[in-house]
Design a protein around this motif. Structure first.
Motif, PDB file in Angstrom:
ATOM      1  N   GLY A   1       0.737  -1.024   0.306  1.00  0.00           N
ATOM      2  CA  GLY A   1       0.053   0.353  -0.197  1.00  0.00           C
ATOM      3  C   GLY A   1       0.741   0.923   0.057  1.00  0.00           C
ATOM      4  N   GLY A   2       2.401   1.339  -0.266  1.00  0.00           N
ATOM      5  CA  GLY A   2       2.954   2.265  -0.459  1.00  0.00           C
ATOM      6  C   GLY A   2       2.944   3.151  -1.541  1.00  0.00           C
ATOM      7  N   ARG A   3       3.032   4.429  -1.515  1.00  0.00           N
ATOM      8  CA  ARG A   3       3.324   5.166  -2.612  1.00  0.00           C
ATOM      9  C   ARG A   3       4.250   5.316  -3.236  1.00  0.00           C
ATOM     10  NH1 ARG A   3       4.153  10.667  -3.548  1.00  0.00           N
ATOM     11  NH2 ARG A   3       3.924  11.247  -1.755  1.00  0.00           N
ATOM     12  N   VAL A   4       5.144   4.943  -4.035  1.00  0.00           N
ATOM     13  CA  VAL A   4       6.562   4.655  -4.713  1.00  0.00           C
ATOM     14  C   VAL A   4       6.513   4.848  -6.090  1.00  0.00           C
ATOM     15  CG1 VAL A   4       7.904   2.856  -6.292  1.00  0.00           C
ATOM     16  CG2 VAL A   4       6.086   1.533  -3.889  1.00  0.00           C
ATOM     17  N   GLU A   5       7.921   5.984  -6.323  1.00  0.00           N
ATOM     18  CA  GLU A   5       8.123   6.914  -7.472  1.00  0.00           C
ATOM     19  C   GLU A   5       8.738   6.217  -8.423  1.00  0.00           C
ATOM     20  OE1 GLU A   5       7.677  10.472  -7.459  1.00  0.00           O
ATOM     21  OE2 GLU A   5       6.750  10.535  -5.327  1.00  0.00           O
ATOM     22  N   PRO A   6       7.921   6.232  -9.147  1.00  0.00           N
ATOM     23  CA  PRO A   6       8.449   6.147 -10.827  1.00  0.00           C
ATOM     24  C   PRO A   6      10.703   5.463 -10.018  1.00  0.00           C
ATOM     25  CG  PRO A   6       7.077   7.755 -11.140  1.00  0.00           C
ATOM     26  CD  PRO A   6       7.251   7.900  -9.585  1.00  0.00           C
ATOM     27  N   LEU A   7      10.902   4.663 -10.790  1.00  0.00           N
ATOM     28  CA  LEU A   7      11.992   3.940 -11.088  1.00  0.00           C
ATOM     29  C   LEU A   7      12.944   4.311 -12.178  1.00  0.00           C
ATOM     30  CD1 LEU A   7      11.635   0.114  -9.044  1.00  0.00           C
ATOM     31  CD2 LEU A   7      12.384   2.279  -7.919  1.00  0.00           C
ATOM     32  N   TYR A   8      14.165   4.840 -11.935  1.00  0.00           N
ATOM     33  CA  TYR A   8      15.235   4.561 -13.053  1.00  0.00           C
ATOM     34  C   TYR A   8      16.722   4.785 -12.584  1.00  0.00           C
ATOM     35  CZ  TYR A   8      16.859   9.190 -10.418  1.00  0.00           C
ATOM     36  OH  TYR A   8      17.098   9.562  -8.634  1.00  0.00           O
ATOM     37  N   PRO A   9      17.112   4.260 -13.918  1.00  0.00           N
ATOM     38  CA  PRO A   9      19.026   3.943 -13.512  1.00  0.00           C
ATOM     39  C   PRO A   9      19.228   5.418 -12.514  1.00  0.00           C
ATOM     40  CG  PRO A   9      18.100   3.466 -15.630  1.00  0.00           C
ATOM     41  CD  PRO A   9      16.652   3.982 -14.351  1.00  0.00           C
ATOM     42  N   CYS A  10      20.123   4.721 -11.625  1.00  0.00           N
ATOM     43  CA  CYS A  10      20.522   5.934 -11.408  1.00  0.00           C
ATOM     44  C   CYS A  10      22.532   5.811 -10.934  1.00  0.00           C
ATOM     45  CB  CYS A  10      20.167   6.797 -10.022  1.00  0.00           C
ATOM     46  SG  CYS A  10      20.726   7.961  -8.988  1.00  0.00           S
ATOM     47  N   LEU A  11      23.141   6.589 -10.658  1.00  0.00           N
ATOM     48  CA  LEU A  11      24.418   6.598 -10.946  1.00  0.00           C
ATOM     49  C   LEU A  11      25.139   5.539 -12.132  1.00  0.00           C
ATOM     50  CD1 LEU A  11      25.306   6.733  -7.297  1.00  0.00           C
ATOM     51  CD2 LEU A  11      24.778   8.459  -8.661  1.00  0.00           C
TER      52      LEU A  11
ATOM     53  N   SER B   1      23.669  11.770 -13.502  1.00  0.00           N
ATOM     54  CA  SER B   1      22.103  11.031 -14.247  1.00  0.00           C
ATOM     55  C   SER B   1      21.372  11.043 -13.052  1.00  0.00           C
ATOM     56  CB  SER B   1      22.631   9.557 -14.255  1.00  0.00           C
ATOM     57  OG  SER B   1      23.223   8.448 -13.190  1.00  0.00           O
ATOM     58  N   GLY B   2      21.951  11.293 -11.639  1.00  0.00           N
ATOM     59  CA  GLY B   2      20.650  10.828 -10.323  1.00  0.00           C
ATOM     60  C   GLY B   2      19.711  12.256 -11.253  1.00  0.00           C
ATOM     61  N   HIS B   3      19.753  13.195 -11.304  1.00  0.00           N
ATOM     62  CA  HIS B   3      18.678  14.168 -11.939  1.00  0.00           C
ATOM     63  C   HIS B   3      17.883  14.169 -13.255  1.00  0.00           C
ATOM     64  CE1 HIS B   3      21.277  17.077  -9.193  1.00  0.00           C
ATOM     65  NE2 HIS B   3      22.126  16.632  -9.857  1.00  0.00           N
ATOM     66  N   LEU B   4      18.052  12.637 -13.264  1.00  0.00           N
ATOM     67  CA  LEU B   4      17.402  13.037 -14.547  1.00  0.00           C
ATOM     68  C   LEU B   4      16.168  11.887 -13.931  1.00  0.00           C
ATOM     69  CD1 LEU B   4      20.377  11.867 -17.447  1.00  0.00           C
ATOM     70  CD2 LEU B   4      18.869  14.378 -16.829  1.00  0.00           C
ATOM     71  N   ALA B   5      15.672  11.958 -12.986  1.00  0.00           N
ATOM     72  CA  ALA B   5      14.359  10.996 -12.641  1.00  0.00           C
ATOM     73  C   ALA B   5      12.863  12.089 -13.200  1.00  0.00           C
ATOM     74  CB  ALA B   5      13.495  11.581 -10.833  1.00  0.00           C
ATOM     75  N   PRO B   6      12.255  10.572 -13.901  1.00  0.00           N
ATOM     76  CA  PRO B   6      11.711  11.123 -14.383  1.00  0.00           C
ATOM     77  C   PRO B   6      10.176  11.980 -13.669  1.00  0.00           C
ATOM     78  CG  PRO B   6      11.717   8.157 -14.735  1.00  0.00           C
ATOM     79  CD  PRO B   6      12.807   8.800 -13.225  1.00  0.00           C
ATOM     80  N   GLY B   7       9.727  12.800 -14.798  1.00  0.00           N
ATOM     81  CA  GLY B   7       8.585  13.218 -13.663  1.00  0.00           C
ATOM     82  C   GLY B   7       9.755  14.841 -13.230  1.00  0.00           C
ATOM     83  N   ARG B   8      10.553  14.943 -12.949  1.00  0.00           N
ATOM     84  CA  ARG B   8      11.051  15.536 -11.804  1.00  0.00           C
ATOM     85  C   ARG B   8      12.407  16.405 -12.830  1.00  0.00           C
ATOM     86  NH1 ARG B   8      11.292  11.785  -8.032  1.00  0.00           N
ATOM     87  NH2 ARG B   8      13.604  12.198  -7.672  1.00  0.00           N
TER      88      ARG B   8
END
Length: 417
Positions: free
Chosen positions: A187-197, A252-259
């Motif tokens: 039931g947790g809210r999950v932010e979209p995943l993306y490859p980081c570093l 690459s850490g700044h390339l979060a989907p939607g942000r």
């Protein structure tokens, strides 16, 4: 006797198990479940096998998350848990390099894992491998966890469960993103995943530059908004698909989907110690020393010849003897050297990524990393929406969150009495 289950035998899970055992002092049965044949598989690969386990300069600005306010609250708790001091109490002797990165003095990740395994065994923690978690449900005031083993399906009951199953990064180490899917099931809210570093693919990679390294300032731009997102300094590695190196991986850490920026680009400054005027003068001063010489000779002592030729082409200068070009050419070349643009950026996949961006929202957690509304259920480490920069930040978070959750789980029964 209190039953505590740790789902995942990575950095966060092992720290949670050991901290719980230290706190319970024999009053709890603690079990670590891991799907791999051995625990700590990804931990052994950290820091190129040297285990960069912490950093002397931990700040919230070194982490990527959608919930900066919650990050500050939780990171403060992690700092108070003092994971490095905890390791020293276990017998680890650390060393710190000039950049503040902390390693075991032996430079061996295997020693960190061996130390954890030794104390887990000493305190009677049960470690079960080859166990794949299938489901979790609330049961009898606690939790029931269904697992799959070679012998078949099995249900384990626990008073407290600590979920430390990681993210999507590094599937070659046995991770498959189940931790975040599991959090969503709970039931947790999950932010979209993306490859980081991870390294970045570019729209038009110059494959002839593959393997070349150069010191540079790398700037991440948002071309739609005409603004700078972040700047990192360090060694850039050119690849047959684009750009790599620690400074690129940080971006690459700044390339979060939607942000992140919708149309990102990286601008390289190959001479960050000089402004454009000084670099123009440097280039112009070389011309009298190179009578009749081709552009390839211009870069001797400055840049790798292949890199220099590619930069010359990016500046769109003619392939003529350098002493035949007009004075204005050197300002054009200096501008290209300080603003070399690479567009069409795409993060490389999960296999190259060091960690997972996105995950279970930090606002869902209290200061003990307990899932709000579910007493005795904790989420730690890479499953959470918190990805650190290169340099020990991710292991500081993993070990620290595990220590906090482990201690809290061991104290849970005392509060029920």
């Amino acid at each position: 006797m209190q039953q505590i289950l740790i789902l995942g035998g990575g950095a966060a899970g092992l720290a949670a198990a050991l901290a719980a055992a230290q706190t319970a002092e024999g009053r709890a049965h603690i079990t670590v479940l891991d799907k791999n044949a051995k625990v700590g598989k990804k931990l052994l690969a950290t820091g190129n096998g040297r285990c960069n386990l912490d950093n002397r300069d931990i700040t919230p600005e070194r982490y990527f998350t959608s919930s900066p306010k919650a990050l500050r609250r939780l990171l403060s708790a992690v700092d108070e848990a003092a994971p490095l001091a905890w390791f020293e109490s276990l017998g680890l002797y650390p060393r710190t390099d000039e950049a503040g990165r902390v390693y075991p003095y032996s430079n061996q990740a295997a020693d960190v894992l061996a130390l954890l395994e030794h104390h887990l065994s000493r305190l009677g923690v049960e470690v079960r491998t080859g166990c794949t978690v299938q489901n979790l449900s609330q049961s009898r005031g606690g939790y029931a966890v269904q697992i799959e083993t070679e012998a078949g399906r099995e249900t384990l009951r626990a008073d407290a469960v600590i979920c430390a199953m990681g993210g999507d990064a590094g599937p070659q180490f046995g991770t498959d993103g189940f931790g975040t899917r599991f959090a969503a099931q709970c039931g947790g809210r999950v932010e979209p995943l993306y490859p980081c570093l991870t390294a970045l693919q570019t729209a038009k990679p110059n494959r002839s530059l593959a393997g070349i390294r150069a010191k540079a300032a790398a700037t991440l731009l948002d071309l739609d908004r005409h603004c700078t997102v972040a700047v990192e300094n360090g060694e850039v590695q050119f690849t047959d698909y684009g750009l790599s190196g620690i400074c690129i991986m940080q971006l690459s850490g700044h390339l979060a989907p939607g942000r992140g920026p919708k149309r990102p680009a990286v601008e390289l400054d190959l001479f960050p110690m000089l402004d454009e005027t000084a670099l123009t003068a440097l280039f112009a001063a070389r011309v009298p020393l190179l009578p009749g010489k081709a552009p390839a000779d211009f870069w001797t002592g400055l840049l790798n010849p292949k890199l220099g030729r590619a930069l010359w082409a990016a500046a769109k200068l003619p392939e003529k003897p350098v002493d035949t070009l007009p004075d204005a050419a050197w300002q054009v070349l200096a501008n290209a050297a300080k603003h070399w643009l690479f567009e069409g950026l795409t993060p490389c996949g999960w296999k190259q990524a060091q960690t997972t961006g996105g995950g279970l929202c930090l606002n869902e957690m209290d200061e003990r990393f307990q899932f709000q509304g579910c007493p005795g259920l904790y989420f730690v480490g890479e499953t959470l929406d918190c990805a650190g920069s290169c340099g020990g930040y991710n292991l500081h978070w993993a070990f620290g969150s595990g220590i906090i959750a482990g201690r809290a789980a061991a104290k849970l029964r005392k509060k029920k009495k």
